[in-house]
Design an enzyme around this catalytic site. Sequence first.
Site, mmCIF file in Angstrom:
data_model
loop_
_atom_site.group_PDB
_atom_site.id
_atom_site.type_symbol
_atom_site.label_atom_id
_atom_site.label_comp_id
_atom_site.label_asym_id
_atom_site.label_seq_id
_atom_site.Cartn_x
_atom_site.Cartn_y
_atom_site.Cartn_z
ATOM 1 N N HIS A 124 -7.176 -2.595 0.381
ATOM 2 C CA HIS A 124 -6.026 -3.408 1.114
ATOM 3 C C HIS A 124 -5.250 -3.663 -0.573
ATOM 4 O O HIS A 124 -6.137 -3.603 -1.576
ATOM 5 C CB HIS A 124 -5.400 -4.711 2.244
ATOM 6 C CG HIS A 124 -4.725 -4.875 2.049
ATOM 7 N ND1 HIS A 124 -3.761 -5.770 1.790
ATOM 8 C CD2 HIS A 124 -3.910 -4.113 3.012
ATOM 9 C CE1 HIS A 124 -2.257 -5.788 2.554
ATOM 10 N NE2 HIS A 124 -2.625 -5.641 3.207
ATOM 11 N N VAL A 146 -4.191 -6.361 -1.760
ATOM 12 C CA VAL A 146 -3.963 -8.063 -2.399
ATOM 13 C C VAL A 146 -6.024 -7.816 -2.336
ATOM 14 O O VAL A 146 -6.286 -8.616 -2.589
ATOM 15 C CB VAL A 146 -3.702 -8.616 -1.749
ATOM 16 C CG1 VAL A 146 -2.699 -8.732 -1.058
ATOM 17 C CG2 VAL A 146 -4.700 -8.884 0.633
ATOM 18 N N LYS A 147 -6.754 -6.754 -2.419
ATOM 19 C CA LYS A 147 -8.612 -6.660 -2.437
ATOM 20 C C LYS A 147 -8.580 -6.494 -3.350
ATOM 21 O O LYS A 147 -8.217 -6.600 -4.813
ATOM 22 C CB LYS A 147 -8.905 -6.024 -1.159
ATOM 23 C CG LYS A 147 -8.549 -6.559 0.549
ATOM 24 C CD LYS A 147 -8.683 -7.629 0.863
ATOM 25 C CE LYS A 147 -8.806 -7.723 2.393
ATOM 26 N NZ LYS A 147 -7.518 -7.837 2.963
ATOM 27 N N ILE A 148 -9.805 -6.673 -3.486
ATOM 28 C CA ILE A 148 -10.991 -6.512 -5.385
ATOM 29 C C ILE A 148 -10.586 -5.337 -5.258
ATOM 30 O O ILE A 148 -9.306 -5.105 -6.809
ATOM 31 C CB ILE A 148 -12.275 -7.436 -4.743
ATOM 32 C CG1 ILE A 148 -12.312 -8.159 -4.304
ATOM 33 C CG2 ILE A 148 -12.400 -6.996 -6.163
ATOM 34 C CD1 ILE A 148 -12.065 -9.384 -5.002
#
Length: 386
Positions: free
Chosen positions: A185, A187-189
């Site tokens: 997603h 906002v993930k790493i």
Amino acid sequence: MIPYGRQSLDQADIDAVVAVLRSDWLTQGPALERFEQAMALRCQADHAVAVCNATAALHIACVAAGLGPGDCLWTTPNTFLASANCGRYCGAQVDFVDIDLLTWNLDADALTTKLEEAERDGTLPKVLVAVAFSGQSCDMRRIGQLSERYGFTVIEDASHAVGASYAGRPVGCGEFADMTVFSFHPVKIITSAEGGMVLTNRPDLAQRLQRLRSHGMTREVGQMTEPSHGPWYYQQVELGFNYRMTDLQAALGLSQLNKLDGFIARRRELAARYHRLLGGLPLTLPGLQPEAESAWHLYVVRLQLDGITLSHLQVFEGLRAAGIGVNLHYIPVHLQPYYRDLGFATGDFPQAERYYSEAISLPMFPSLSDEQQDYVVEQLRRLLEE
């Protein structure tokens, strides 16, 4: 507004997606295979199966584990809804294990006690979803030992933990988990816009995961019930889903993977600065267990409410009013109306509930500047000292 998290994209990412748009394959093509192979290599896993999002990854991981009606899945209440919902998709019961005081992950001591009770009652779980909250694995060594003793399948929900390590090896290697799930997603790493992946070292699970993401279909003769009719032939051998990842997403994910080391280095630098700058304030800062190296998807602080004059809500709203897009991870899953209707109630998991009453997720993403972080700290300090 400084967000709590955001994607970090550059021209190389854009070029990778455009190259797929100009190719003959937009889905289930060579970019997907390259992304899967690169993730498996990076994580020291034998197999990687990419899907449209991490919720789909959790779902097919549960199906591949044989979870169904009459079974039970356990997970932590301090997680996103998907870590529990994947069990309900399979018709299974869901239960929770409270969190520990150091990492705010599923508590291995509480798990041990609950398993002992469940063995006496004949209610052992079939699946445990161990969530790597904020980017740090649970006590996976103990969880792995418990799974061998009690016979449950371990799915590590490492949606926050791409690039993290545990016991000296990458999260996803499968040393202590049967399957590991990642999220991509924004906002993930790293991001593929939307997307998820299941990693495993078991070829039987990998084969089934590949079928389940695409309607339960196979073109492999060895999986068919009769000889192939010709080059066009396929069979649906079980009920599957349309959870496929596109090559557009895979190309973006692979381009992002090339920058993972830099992303993780910056996140760890920001976490160290938060630790240093927030020291001495009436806050409980995140703790690390000895064997874990966090990917720092989130940086969560807990307010020591007895040491400040403002309420949890007032501090949260004060930061938002100052242009800081703080968030709260997570509302305990068992307190959601759907799970209350299944019989859960306030007081069932007191550590997770207390955590919820105190927690605030501060901005954490690679492009967060030192100046922006200093401003976040300054505004938080101001509110805590009112």
